[in-house]
Design a protein around this motif. Structure first.
Motif: not given
Ligand code: NAP
Length: 255
Positions: A15, A18, A20, A39, A65-66, A92, A116, A143, A156, A160, A186-187, A189, A191, A193
């Motif tokens: 992932g 973009r 994290i 990705d 695709d993971v 990630n 996940h 997580s 989710y 997690k 993370p709390g 962040i 992005t 998401m």
């Molecule tokens: P994000 O901006 O949505 O980025 C996630 C990336 O994962 C995207 O590039 C996405 O690709 C890719 N992805 C999705 N499904 C996939 C798959 N099956 N195989 C390979 N790649 C895949 O998310 P983020 O906010 O950076 O979050 C990253 C991680 O941190 C996640 O595990 C999330 O649950 C965790 N997290 C985030 C937050 C937060 O506040 N942002 C808080 C706690 C935990 P596409 O663009 O093609 O969908």
């Protein structure tokens, strides 16, 4: 020989197109790793790879695709052949399918579990054999503070929380091979998401972030680099006596 002199220097971040994942890929490249930017689509990783290359690092974009075992196996074999033996794996990749329980579809549940939990399982299973052969490895799983429960996220938060148990079991099974496993939780962040969550609840992202910040002791929301910094520690050779831990990166105390 010490861990230091035998450890290979290849990291895989899933992932990583973009958010994290991208920040983590850039940070690990700055730390000296050649980075596989995994990705869904190989083309999606181009910006991350270009940024690493422009900074003098080495990176490879890989589409997979993971949640698909065949794609994961092929991706890991390609990375091992083209970049070298993976020393670091950061699980990630993630998606959200938020909904209150009574409206949550089976597909919402399955998609989140598959990306996940199954994704982390498949990636780690494929990578660990290289790490075991090398006698060195660092696995870092993403997580979330949502592991402690969050309205609208039954799928989710279960995934997690599951990743925390997965992490501790990896630490127990793989420790004797020089492999550690830790989780970063993370709390809030900022992005794509969390921007998507703001859109879903009908708020401007800026207002959504400001509202979130009032609930966070350090009085701001996180940025991807906050998480990448923590991952960098768990990925380092220096963290070899820290395993099975969950580090909340949330601007305040959680446990
Ligand atoms: P994000 O901006 O949505 O980025 C996630 C990336 O994962 C995207 O590039 C996405 O690709 C890719 N992805 C999705 N499904 C996939 C798959 N099956 N195989 C390979 N790649 C895949 O998310 P983020 O906010 O950076 O979050 C990253 C991680 O941190 C996640 O595990 C999330 O649950 C965790 N997290 C985030 C937050 C937060 O506040 N942002 C808080 C706690 C935990 P596409 O663009 O093609 O969908």
């Amino acid at each position: 020989m010490t861990e230091q002199s035998t450890s290979p220097r290849v990291a895989i971040v899933t992932g990583a197109a973009r958010g994290i994942g991208a920040a983590t890929a850039l940070r690990l490249a700055a730390d000296g790793y050649a980075v596989a930017v995994v990705d869904l689509e190989e083309s999606a990783g181009k910006d991350t790879v270009d940024a690493i290359t422009a900074a003098g690092g080495r990176a490879l974009a890989v589409g997979a695709d993971v949640s698909d075992a065949g794609q994961v196996e092929a991706a890991v074999e390609r990375i091992a052949a083209e970049l070298g033996t993976p020393a670091v794996l950061v699980n990630n990749a993630g998606v959200l399918r938020d909904n209150l329980l009574f409206k949550m579809s089976e597909s919402d549940w399955d998609t989140v579990m598959n990306v996940h939990l199954k994704g982390a399982f498949l990636m780690t299973r494929a990578v660990q054999k290289h790490m075991v052969d090398a006698g060195f490895g660092r696995v870092v799983n993403l997580s979330s503070s949502s592991a402690q429960g969050n309205r609208g996220q039954a799928n989710y938060s279960a995934a997690k929380a599951g990743l925390q148990g997965f992490t501790k079991t990896l630490a127990i099974e793989l420790g004797k091979f020089g492999i550690t496993a830790n989780a970063v939780a993370p709390g809030f962040i900022a992005t794509d998401m969390t921007a998507a969550t703001a859109a879903r609840v009908g708020m401007e992202f800026e207002a959504f972030k400001q509202a979130a910040a009032t609930q966070i002791p350090v009085n701001r929301v996180g940025v991807p680099e906050d998480v990448a910094n923590a991952i960098s520690f768990f990925a380092s050779e220096a963290s070899g006596f820290v395993s099975g831990q969950v580090l909340y990166v949330a601007g305040g105390p959680l446990d």
